[in-house]
Design a protein around this motif. Structure first.
Motif, PDB file in Angstrom:
ATOM      1  N   PHE A 463       0.820  -1.211   0.000  1.00 34.92           N
ATOM      2  CA  PHE A 463       0.000   0.000   0.000  1.00 34.92           C
ATOM      3  C   PHE A 463       0.851   1.257   0.000  1.00 34.92           C
ATOM      4  CE2 PHE A 463       0.691  -1.399   4.319  1.00 34.92           C
ATOM      5  CZ  PHE A 463       0.957  -0.248   5.041  1.00 34.92           C
ATOM      6  N   GLN A 464       0.263   2.325  -0.538  1.00 38.95           N
ATOM      7  CA  GLN A 464       0.906   3.640  -0.611  1.00 38.95           C
ATOM      8  C   GLN A 464      -0.163   4.714  -0.542  1.00 38.95           C
ATOM      9  OE1 GLN A 464       2.073   5.342  -4.461  1.00 38.95           O
ATOM     10  NE2 GLN A 464       4.163   5.544  -3.690  1.00 38.95           N
ATOM     11  N   ARG A 465      -0.008   5.669   0.325  1.00 39.90           N
ATOM     12  CA  ARG A 465      -0.961   6.776   0.409  1.00 39.90           C
ATOM     13  C   ARG A 465      -0.578   7.885  -0.545  1.00 39.90           C
ATOM     14  NH1 ARG A 465      -2.335   9.612   5.507  1.00 39.90           N
ATOM     15  NH2 ARG A 465      -4.090  10.200   4.182  1.00 39.90           N
ATOM     16  N   ASP A 466      -1.601   8.465  -1.195  1.00 34.89           N
ATOM     17  CA  ASP A 466      -1.427   9.594  -2.107  1.00 34.89           C
ATOM     18  C   ASP A 466      -2.725  10.397  -2.055  1.00 34.89           C
ATOM     19  OD1 ASP A 466      -1.213  11.404  -4.156  1.00 34.89           O
ATOM     20  OD2 ASP A 466      -0.486   9.974  -5.644  1.00 34.89           O
ATOM     21  N   ASP A 639      -6.101   7.957  -1.693  1.00 35.07           N
ATOM     22  CA  ASP A 639      -6.473   8.819  -0.568  1.00 35.07           C
ATOM     23  C   ASP A 639      -7.284   8.005   0.429  1.00 35.07           C
ATOM     24  OD1 ASP A 639      -7.025  10.985   1.021  1.00 35.07           O
ATOM     25  OD2 ASP A 639      -8.542  11.835  -0.309  1.00 35.07           O
ATOM     26  N   PHE A 640      -6.611   7.345   1.365  1.00 37.26           N
ATOM     27  CA  PHE A 640      -7.292   6.489   2.336  1.00 37.26           C
ATOM     28  C   PHE A 640      -6.544   6.519   3.671  1.00 37.26           C
ATOM     29  CE2 PHE A 640      -4.077   3.868   0.340  1.00 37.26           C
ATOM     30  CZ  PHE A 640      -3.543   3.131   1.389  1.00 37.26           C
ATOM     31  N   GLN A 641      -7.256   6.077   4.720  1.00 36.82           N
ATOM     32  CA  GLN A 641      -6.655   5.940   6.049  1.00 36.82           C
ATOM     33  C   GLN A 641      -6.263   4.476   6.238  1.00 36.82           C
ATOM     34  OE1 GLN A 641      -5.931   8.409   8.008  1.00 36.82           O
ATOM     35  NE2 GLN A 641      -6.950   9.970   6.746  1.00 36.82           N
ATOM     36  N   PRO A 642      -4.974   4.168   6.344  1.00 36.15           N
ATOM     37  CA  PRO A 642      -4.549   2.771   6.432  1.00 36.15           C
ATOM     38  C   PRO A 642      -5.210   1.990   7.564  1.00 36.15           C
ATOM     39  CG  PRO A 642      -2.669   4.187   6.005  1.00 36.15           C
ATOM     40  CD  PRO A 642      -3.829   5.098   6.284  1.00 36.15           C
ATOM     41  N   ASP A 643      -5.374   2.606   8.722  1.00 40.34           N
ATOM     42  CA  ASP A 643      -5.932   1.877   9.856  1.00 40.34           C
ATOM     43  C   ASP A 643      -7.413   1.563   9.674  1.00 40.34           C
ATOM     44  OD1 ASP A 643      -6.440   4.599   9.984  1.00 40.34           O
ATOM     45  OD2 ASP A 643      -6.565   4.639  12.172  1.00 40.34           O
ATOM     46  N   LEU A 644      -8.079   2.258   8.737  1.00 38.40           N
ATOM     47  CA  LEU A 644      -9.492   1.986   8.475  1.00 38.40           C
ATOM     48  C   LEU A 644      -9.691   1.024   7.302  1.00 38.40           C
ATOM     49  CD1 LEU A 644     -10.998   5.587   8.871  1.00 38.40           C
ATOM     50  CD2 LEU A 644     -10.928   3.747  10.566  1.00 38.40           C
ATOM     51  N   LEU A 645      -8.896   1.173   6.261  1.00 40.57           N
ATOM     52  CA  LEU A 645      -9.112   0.389   5.050  1.00 40.57           C
ATOM     53  C   LEU A 645      -8.372  -0.942   5.045  1.00 40.57           C
ATOM     54  CD1 LEU A 645     -10.362   0.215   2.225  1.00 40.57           C
ATOM     55  CD2 LEU A 645      -8.355   1.438   1.340  1.00 40.57           C
TER      56      LEU A 645
END
Length: 854
Positions: A463-466, A639-645
């Motif tokens: 995973f990678q946040r952007d 565009d997501f929150q890792p701890d939620l998704l």
């Protein structure tokens, strides 16, 4: 992040955010319009020069292809940059230069590293105002364009498009091909071309657009320096006749050497600026965009009349076309035509539902976001608004109108525009039938690295946040394809990938399509030489839908006989389409000759014979074999929150069966027989291939092959310059690869005149010999290295591209963030390394040659 309810069809808050972008627009004293936009998310830039001249501005020489001819000539040299120096400078700076010509404009663009932005501005200014257009270059490029004209005559899709415009327009220049008629183009002199250049290429007829990681004050000075000295033109646009009103349906059914029917129906509609344009776009989306559209569900899924159908609005000027295109079996064309008209009349009579309208609005918004993912995409949107519409605020106004469209308006639009009197129908068929009647706030840092988790059953999640855009891309990849298929079931993996995202236990295929497209999302599948996979993308507020569709595809797909047969026929139809196109036909035949009995001798989509042997039981067995934890990698980017998704994705993945998965051990060393073969295909042009054994993605010399492919393909390279610019033998020439994990095929390819095939092979041999002899220049090598590094950076701008790359790296046992080392690996390769690669891999005794000709 913005959370948007999937039930909210109107999105003013997000639109405000989307269009709240600081843009600087100014005009130089000589009339040049300049648009600048800063975006610090990547150290890249796109510099685009939009010239307000196209095929409809050619006046007395209408139909001769002057504008397109000039586009080809513009980078052939100036007094200070002779020959191919301009292209070499772009390549050396890591950039890519390209251009296109259409009816009302010619656009030149240089995409590359942001530190080279001023150079791009300087080069475009030099080309725009100082091109020499020498007699020698004009003669050479004329031959190149003649090859391009032949390509168009050989391309069934282009034939249909040309037929449609010729039938739909009787007076307007839209009826003339942008590239020109051969007999008129051949008569164009250098003097006529130069006169047209000097009249049309003036600053007050141009717009310069720059988007990227830029220093605006410094760039403004550079633009004034390089574009400012040019003098204003003051010319008058040629008269463009108004198309008379169409009073009756027009039809043109053509016939040729094709395997499948391609057709198009078009209705006359007003231009982009018209108040009805947004509503017509929505109507096109509802009728024919995506698998949940009316045409797709009725004509493909229900009635089995088409293999593919699509609808769009083409209306850049004062008027245009509402265009329905389709692919079907030859005997079904008349039924398809009738069925399309029935659905159009039904829309006008019974109207459009609110849910369909809501879905179309979301699709429009998602499409607008998607165009803004790259610097080049953003610059193109600004250029379109300024040059074609004449208003930078057009996108905001367009979406404002779009959000106010109601179902009754769509009903009125269908009744007003989609009428028989304004209809034009064309088709290309295999045999004649029996006669019948009938500024977003970006992040100023580089993207984070991917992180990786391995679950208990062996499944891997990266995973990678952007957060630059409110989108999420989720992608699944697994080993599969030719290496994992039985010989009599070739193409089954591609069919499996398609069916995984069709029917599920919870929903039928049309309901799945309705759900994802209803929120402006998308689903896709792919199948390649070594792997297959699925892709899901939605806006970030729609994660529940994203997760539900992902889980259903992975764990609860429900193969239905009707859908299976439909998709199998569509895959066969796609194969037939490829066989109609000379280059695709040649590539398929080359694979067979080169790989022999190795699984790679047929591509991932199989052949008609093997596809017809596949049944549901074989698909079930393959699914059980391939979809096990240790063979699955899932990437999520956006565009997501890792701890939620992430916990939700892990919960789905943990339901996959555990246990080992054995990668294929089938190997390929080199062809059993080196020879040159010929295939006859009745086309205007010929295509020449040379194929050699290649490294796989895990090979130590894989990047040597990548660099050599760039060397053989670059526009300023010796091979391209020699056969295209100097000798005018070919319209296209270059190298490519069919890549496996451990081995593959490296091939050169050129489209040429039938009488030039032996010479083309000699040019290939000479270029390989030059590399083997170590005669590649250091400047030439550096240019290719810089270009590859820039292309890698540009290729990873979108979340989908990064997710795919990282997932495949993980699946193949490579470093997940391998792009970190890419520049270093490419820079480490020298001329000697290329010589060693070419000597060992591209040896004459290992060559398989193919000529496809009339």
């Amino acid at each position: 992040m913005d959370s948007i309810s999937p039930n909210d069809g109107r999105l003013p808050a997000l639109l405000d955010r989307l269009f709240d972008e600081p843009i600087e627009r100014f005009t130089l004293p000589n009339g040049l319009t300049v648009i600048l936009k800063e975006d610090f998310s990547n150290k890249l830039s796109s510099v685009q020069l939009w010239v307000k001249t196209g095929s409809l501005h050619e006046g007395p020489m209408l139909g001769s292809g002057l504008s397109h001819f000039l586009e080809h000539m513009l980078f052939k040299g100036t007094p200070t940059r002779p020959g191919g120096e301009m292209s070499r400078q772009v390549q050396a700076a890591g950039g890519g230069v390209n251009a296109y010509t259409t009816f009302d404009r010619t656009v030149y663009y240089i995409d590359g590293l942001s530190e080279q932005t001023e150079l791009a501005v300087e080069l475009l200014a030099d080309a725009a105002f100082n091109s020499v257009l020498s007699e020698e270059d004009t003669a050479k490029e004329r031959d190149v364009i003649l090859r391009e004209i032949d390509m168009g005559l050989d391309d069934p899709d282009r034939q249909v498009s040309r037929a449609l415009f010729e039938a739909a327009y009787r007076e307007h220049p839209y009826r003339q091909p942008v590239i020109g008629h051969r007999e008129l183009f051949e008569k164009v002199t250098r003097e006529q071309l130069f006169d047209y250049y000097k009249i049309r290429y003036v600053p007050d007829n141009m717009t310069l657009v720059v988007v990227g990681h830029i220093d605006t004050p410094a760039l403004r000075e550079a633009i004034e320096k390089h574009f400012g000295p040019a003098s204003r033109g003051g010319g008058v646009n040629p008269f463009v006749p108004v198309e008379p009103r169409q009073l009756a349906m027009r039809e043109d059914n053509r016939y040729g050497d094709v395997n499948i029917c391609r057709g198009g129906l078009a209705f006359k509609i007003p231009g982009l600026e018209h108040v009805d344009a947004p509503g017509l776009d929505l109507l096109a989306s509802i009728l024919g965009v995506g698998h949940s559209s009316i045409f797709w569900r009725q004509l493909r899924d229900e009635k089995k009349l088409v293999h593919h159908i699509d609808t769009s609005c083409w209306n850049p000027g004062s008027g245009g076309l509402f265009w329905v295109s389709y692919v079907c079996d030859p005997e079904k064309r008349a039924a398809v035509h009738e069925a399309i008209l029935i659905e159009v009349q039904k829309a006008a009579r019974e109207g459009i539902g609110e849910n369909q309208l809501r879905k179309a609005r979301r699709q429009a918004l998602a499409g607008e976001i998607n165009t803004r993912k790259t610097m080049s995409g953003q610059a193109s949107r600004l250029g379109l608004a300024e040059v074609v519409v004449g208003d930078l605020g057009y996108p905001r106004r367009y979406f404002s109108r779009l959000n106010n469209v109601e179902p009754r308006i769509l009903e009125e639009l269908a009744g007003r525009y989609l009428v028989a009197d304004g209809l034009t129908a064309v088709s290309l068929n295999s045999t004649p039938p029996t006669p019948t009647s009938t500024r977003l706030k970006g992040i100023s840092r580089e993207n984070e690295n991917f992180q990786e988790r391995t679950l208990g059953n062996g499944a891997r999640l990266i995973f990678q946040r952007d957060s630059r855009h409110p989108k999420i891309n989720l992608r699944l990849v697994a080993l599969g394809g030719p290496l994992y298929e039985e010989p009599h079931l070739r193409g089954i993996t591609a069919l499996l990938a398609t069916l995984l995202i069709r029917d599920s236990i919870k929903r039928c295929a049309s309901e799945v399509a309705e759900l994802i497209e209803g929120v402006g999302g998308s689903m896709s599948e792919f199948a390649g030489n070594n792997s297959f996979g699925l892709g899901f993308e939605t806006m970030s507020g729609d994660t529940e839908i994203l997760l539900d569709l992902f889980e259903q595809a992975l764990l609860a797909s429900n193969f239905q006989q009707e859908t299976f047969e439909l998709e199998r026929e569509a895959q066969i139809a796609s194969i037939k389409e490829d066989e109609d196109e000379i280059v695709s036909f040649g590539k398929k035949r080359l694979r067979q000759l080169f790989f022999g009995d190795h699984p790679f001798h047929i591509d991932a989509y199989g052949v008609e014979k093997t596809l017809n042997t596949i049944g549901l039981s074989e698909l079930e067995r393959l699914r059980s074999k391939l979809l096990v934890g240790s063979n699955v990698v899932v990437s999520v980017v956006g565009d997501f929150q890792p701890d939620l998704l992430l916990p939700s994705i892990e919960e789905v993945l943990e339901k996959l069966p555990s246990g080992p998965f054995a990668p294929s051990k089938i190997v390929f060393d080199e062809p059993k027989k080196s020879d040159c073969f010929e295939e006859i295909l009745p086309r205007q042009q010929a295509v020449v291939f040379q194929a050699y054994p290649d490294s796989g993605v895990k090979g130590k010399d894989f990047y040597h092959g990548e660099l050599l492919s760039e060397l053989f393909s670059e526009m300023s390279g010796r091979l391209f310059t020699r056969v295209r610019d100097e000798r005018g033998m070919a319209y296209f020439v270059g190298a490519n690869r069919i890549t496996g994990i451990h081995n593959g095929m490296f091939y050169l390819c050129a489209g040429t005149r039938p009488d030039c095939c032996p010479e083309m092979n000699s040019e290939f041999d000479a270029e390989i010999s030059r590399v083997v002899a170590g005669e590649v220049g250091e400047e030439e090598l550096l240019r290719c290295q810089t270009r590859l590094k820039a292309a890698k950076r540009m290729g990873l701008q979108t979340i989908g591209a990064r997710g795919m790359r990282a997932a495949l790296n993980t699946l193949y046992g490579l470093k997940v963030n391998d792009w970190e080392d890419y520049d270093k690996r490419i820079d480490s390769i020298d001329v000697h390394d290329l010589a060693v690669f070419a000597r060992s891999r591209l040896a004459p005794e290992k060559c398989v040659g193919l000529i496809v000709k009339p």
